[in-house]
Design a protein around this motif. Structure first.
Motif, PDB file in Angstrom:
ATOM      1  N   MET A   1      41.608  76.058  33.920  1.00  0.00           N
ATOM      2  CA  MET A   1      43.056  75.918  33.620  1.00  0.00           C
ATOM      3  C   MET A   1      42.892  74.391  33.807  1.00  0.00           C
ATOM      4  SD  MET A   1      46.353  77.031  33.845  1.00  0.00           S
ATOM      5  CE  MET A   1      46.495  78.542  34.766  1.00  0.00           C
ATOM      6  N   SER A   2      43.711  73.839  32.682  1.00  0.00           N
ATOM      7  CA  SER A   2      43.781  72.263  32.534  1.00  0.00           C
ATOM      8  C   SER A   2      45.180  71.669  32.196  1.00  0.00           C
ATOM      9  CB  SER A   2      42.843  71.845  31.311  1.00  0.00           C
ATOM     10  OG  SER A   2      43.216  72.301  30.116  1.00  0.00           O
ATOM     11  N   SER A   3      45.360  70.288  32.570  1.00  0.00           N
ATOM     12  CA  SER A   3      46.671  70.051  32.365  1.00  0.00           C
ATOM     13  C   SER A   3      46.525  68.884  31.070  1.00  0.00           C
ATOM     14  CB  SER A   3      46.823  69.142  33.668  1.00  0.00           C
ATOM     15  OG  SER A   3      48.171  68.248  33.178  1.00  0.00           O
ATOM     16  N   LEU A   4      47.526  69.324  30.354  1.00  0.00           N
ATOM     17  CA  LEU A   4      47.599  68.340  29.113  1.00  0.00           C
ATOM     18  C   LEU A   4      48.439  67.262  29.322  1.00  0.00           C
ATOM     19  CD1 LEU A   4      48.535  71.530  26.645  1.00  0.00           C
ATOM     20  CD2 LEU A   4      46.233  70.500  27.204  1.00  0.00           C
ATOM     21  N   ILE A   5      48.777  66.891  30.331  1.00  0.00           N
ATOM     22  CA  ILE A   5      49.569  65.537  30.602  1.00  0.00           C
ATOM     23  C   ILE A   5      48.796  64.631  31.567  1.00  0.00           C
ATOM     24  CG2 ILE A   5      51.694  64.483  31.688  1.00  0.00           C
ATOM     25  CD1 ILE A   5      52.151  66.412  29.364  1.00  0.00           C
ATOM     26  N   ASN A   6      48.415  63.434  30.908  1.00  0.00           N
ATOM     27  CA  ASN A   6      47.564  62.467  31.520  1.00  0.00           C
ATOM     28  C   ASN A   6      48.498  61.269  31.683  1.00  0.00           C
ATOM     29  OD1 ASN A   6      45.293  64.250  31.589  1.00  0.00           O
ATOM     30  ND2 ASN A   6      45.258  63.582  29.347  1.00  0.00           N
ATOM     31  N   ALA A   7      49.657  60.975  31.313  1.00  0.00           N
ATOM     32  CA  ALA A   7      50.423  59.938  31.459  1.00  0.00           C
ATOM     33  C   ALA A   7      51.476  59.999  32.476  1.00  0.00           C
ATOM     34  CB  ALA A   7      51.074  59.502  30.095  1.00  0.00           C
ATOM     35  N   PRO A   8      52.077  58.844  32.991  1.00  0.00           N
ATOM     36  CA  PRO A   8      53.134  58.907  34.043  1.00  0.00           C
ATOM     37  C   PRO A   8      54.376  59.836  33.411  1.00  0.00           C
ATOM     38  CG  PRO A   8      52.129  56.709  34.050  1.00  0.00           C
ATOM     39  CD  PRO A   8      51.594  57.493  32.815  1.00  0.00           C
ATOM     40  N   THR A   9      54.951  60.535  34.292  1.00  0.00           N
ATOM     41  CA  THR A   9      56.279  61.568  33.812  1.00  0.00           C
ATOM     42  C   THR A   9      57.310  60.978  34.705  1.00  0.00           C
ATOM     43  OG1 THR A   9      55.584  63.208  35.306  1.00  0.00           O
ATOM     44  CG2 THR A   9      54.861  63.361  33.079  1.00  0.00           C
ATOM     45  N   HIS A  10      57.213  60.040  35.524  1.00  0.00           N
ATOM     46  CA  HIS A  10      58.288  59.443  36.161  1.00  0.00           C
ATOM     47  C   HIS A  10      58.369  57.912  36.393  1.00  0.00           C
ATOM     48  CE1 HIS A  10      60.481  58.713  40.400  1.00  0.00           C
ATOM     49  NE2 HIS A  10      60.872  59.950  39.862  1.00  0.00           N
ATOM     50  N   ARG A  11      59.588  57.690  36.417  1.00  0.00           N
ATOM     51  CA  ARG A  11      59.720  56.165  36.288  1.00  0.00           C
ATOM     52  C   ARG A  11      59.015  55.257  37.674  1.00  0.00           C
ATOM     53  NH1 ARG A  11      65.987  55.450  38.375  1.00  0.00           N
ATOM     54  NH2 ARG A  11      65.455  55.853  40.483  1.00  0.00           N
ATOM     55  N   LEU A  20      50.396  73.188  32.442  1.00  0.00           N
ATOM     56  CA  LEU A  20      49.246  73.695  32.684  1.00  0.00           C
ATOM     57  C   LEU A  20      48.736  74.876  31.731  1.00  0.00           C
ATOM     58  CD1 LEU A  20      49.466  73.815  36.684  1.00  0.00           C
ATOM     59  CD2 LEU A  20      48.228  72.106  35.363  1.00  0.00           C
ATOM     60  N   THR A  21      47.399  74.931  31.247  1.00  0.00           N
ATOM     61  CA  THR A  21      47.282  75.916  30.253  1.00  0.00           C
ATOM     62  C   THR A  21      45.705  76.339  30.420  1.00  0.00           C
ATOM     63  OG1 THR A  21      47.171  76.624  27.947  1.00  0.00           O
ATOM     64  CG2 THR A  21      46.491  74.367  28.159  1.00  0.00           C
ATOM     65  N   ASN A  22      45.239  77.588  30.144  1.00  0.00           N
ATOM     66  CA  ASN A  22      43.859  77.726  29.988  1.00  0.00           C
ATOM     67  C   ASN A  22      43.709  77.949  28.435  1.00  0.00           C
ATOM     68  OD1 ASN A  22      45.207  80.260  29.225  1.00  0.00           O
ATOM     69  ND2 ASN A  22      44.186  81.700  30.660  1.00  0.00           N
ATOM     70  N   ASN A  23      44.606  77.528  27.410  1.00  0.00           N
ATOM     71  CA  ASN A  23      44.246  77.657  26.147  1.00  0.00           C
ATOM     72  C   ASN A  23      44.899  76.521  25.256  1.00  0.00           C
ATOM     73  OD1 ASN A  23      43.656  78.066  23.558  1.00  0.00           O
ATOM     74  ND2 ASN A  23      44.833  80.164  23.570  1.00  0.00           N
ATOM     75  N   SER A  24      44.391  75.312  25.634  1.00  0.00           N
ATOM     76  CA  SER A  24      44.931  74.041  25.060  1.00  0.00           C
ATOM     77  C   SER A  24      44.860  73.930  23.489  1.00  0.00           C
ATOM     78  CB  SER A  24      43.965  72.790  25.446  1.00  0.00           C
ATOM     79  OG  SER A  24      42.664  72.816  25.178  1.00  0.00           O
ATOM     80  N   SER A  25      44.023  74.904  22.855  1.00  0.00           N
ATOM     81  CA  SER A  25      44.093  74.807  21.423  1.00  0.00           C
ATOM     82  C   SER A  25      45.572  75.214  20.824  1.00  0.00           C
ATOM     83  CB  SER A  25      42.964  75.464  20.808  1.00  0.00           C
ATOM     84  OG  SER A  25      43.365  76.796  21.231  1.00  0.00           O
TER      85      SER A  25
END
Length: 133
Positions: A1-11, A20-25
């Motif tokens: 399982m991996s997260s596709l969000i690496n940037a801040p999502t809150h102010r 979160l996904t197990n198939n990022s493609s």
């Protein structure tokens, strides 16, 4: 399982919202954008998801097509039986079973069986009704 969000999502600079996904493609064009949809202290996550539409596989069953029945043949077949003789020494339940058996034999001779899809529509909602204007 991996997260596709690496940037801040809150102010305040934290990563609070995730994909979160197990198939990022399956995901493309993932982005974090500041308040583009609603006024919030959370940023908006946008992405495109490529998925195949899975069509349900219908099971089929054989059913009598009474629209194509030979009704004269059915009537003749049922009249041919001497019901008094057939039921003479039988109790009510046995008579009913005998009648059902004779009726089934007669229907199988005079009513064609057709394959029908078993799905979400009621059985009476057939192609003829579906295509009526």
């Amino acid at each position: 399982m991996s997260s596709l969000i690496n940037a801040p999502t809150h102010r305040d600079g934290n990563v609070l919202d995730l994909i979160l996904t197990n198939n990022s493609s399956c995901f493309s064009n993932v982005s974090v954008e500041e308040n583009c949809l609603v006024k919030s202290d959370h940023f908006t996550i946008k992405c495109e998801v490529q998925i195949k539409k899975i069509r349900p596989k219908f099971k089929t069953a054989k059913k009598f097509s009474y629209k194509k029945a030979d009704w004269d043949g059915i009537n003749e077949g049922l009249i041919r039986y001497d019901w008094t003789k057939e039921f003479k020494h039988l109790r009510a339940e046995q008579s009913l079973q005998k009648f059902k058996s004779k009726l089934d034999i007669t229907l199988r001779h005079h009513v064609p069986l057709v394959n029908v899809k078993i799905g979400s529509q009621p059985p009476w909602y057939d192609d003829e009704l579906r295509h009526k204007p």
